[in-house]
Design an enzyme around this catalytic site. Structure first.
Site, PDB file in Angstrom:
ATOM      1  N   ASN A 150       0.838  -1.198   0.000  1.00 16.33           N
ATOM      2  CA  ASN A 150       0.000   0.000   0.000  1.00 16.33           C
ATOM      3  C   ASN A 150       0.868   1.241   0.000  1.00 16.33           C
ATOM      4  OD1 ASN A 150      -2.483  -1.406   0.086  1.00 16.33           O
ATOM      5  ND2 ASN A 150      -2.196  -1.779   2.256  1.00 16.33           N
ATOM      6  N   CYS A 151       0.248   2.364  -0.369  1.00 19.06           N
ATOM      7  CA  CYS A 151       0.915   3.660  -0.416  1.00 19.06           C
ATOM      8  C   CYS A 151       1.659   3.925   0.881  1.00 19.06           C
ATOM      9  CB  CYS A 151      -0.124   4.739  -0.662  1.00 19.06           C
ATOM     10  SG  CYS A 151       0.552   6.384  -0.851  1.00 19.06           S
ATOM     11  N   PRO A 152       2.866   4.367   0.835  1.00 13.86           N
ATOM     12  CA  PRO A 152       3.643   4.856  -0.305  1.00 13.86           C
ATOM     13  C   PRO A 152       4.627   3.826  -0.872  1.00 13.86           C
ATOM     14  CG  PRO A 152       4.748   5.547   1.674  1.00 13.86           C
ATOM     15  CD  PRO A 152       3.531   4.741   2.108  1.00 13.86           C
TER      16      PRO A 152
END
Length: 86
Positions: free
Chosen positions: A18-20
């Site tokens: 998941n981000c980042p």
């Protein structure tokens, strides 16, 4: 923006991240390539579509293609990004 037969120099698997993290791994992967080479990134985070578009706009790298695949158990997003010339 789709091209299932796109040629690339390096592939990066960012599935499940998941981000980042997908962007950070992409940045590292591009740093290992020569200018003009293409990085293929496979991600499952739906937010990665906007993230990679913004990343390319800000850094000057060129997004050559974006594909969405209906995969099980999660949809996959495949990005082909050409490293900018220095």
């Amino acid at each position: 923006m789709t091209s299932p037969l796109m040629e690339f120099n390096k592939e990066l698997d960012a599935r499940g991240l998941n981000c980042p993290l997908p962007i950070l791994r992409c940045k590292k992967g591009l740093a290992e390539l020569e200018a003009g080479h293409v990085l293929k990134v496979v991600a499952t985070d739906p937010g990665s579509v906007k993230d990679f578009q913004a990343f390319c706009k800000q850094t000057g790298h060129e997004m050559l293609s974006l594909e969405e695949l209906e995969a099980v158990p999660k949809k996959e997003f495949i990005f082909y990004i050409r490293k900018r010339s220095n």
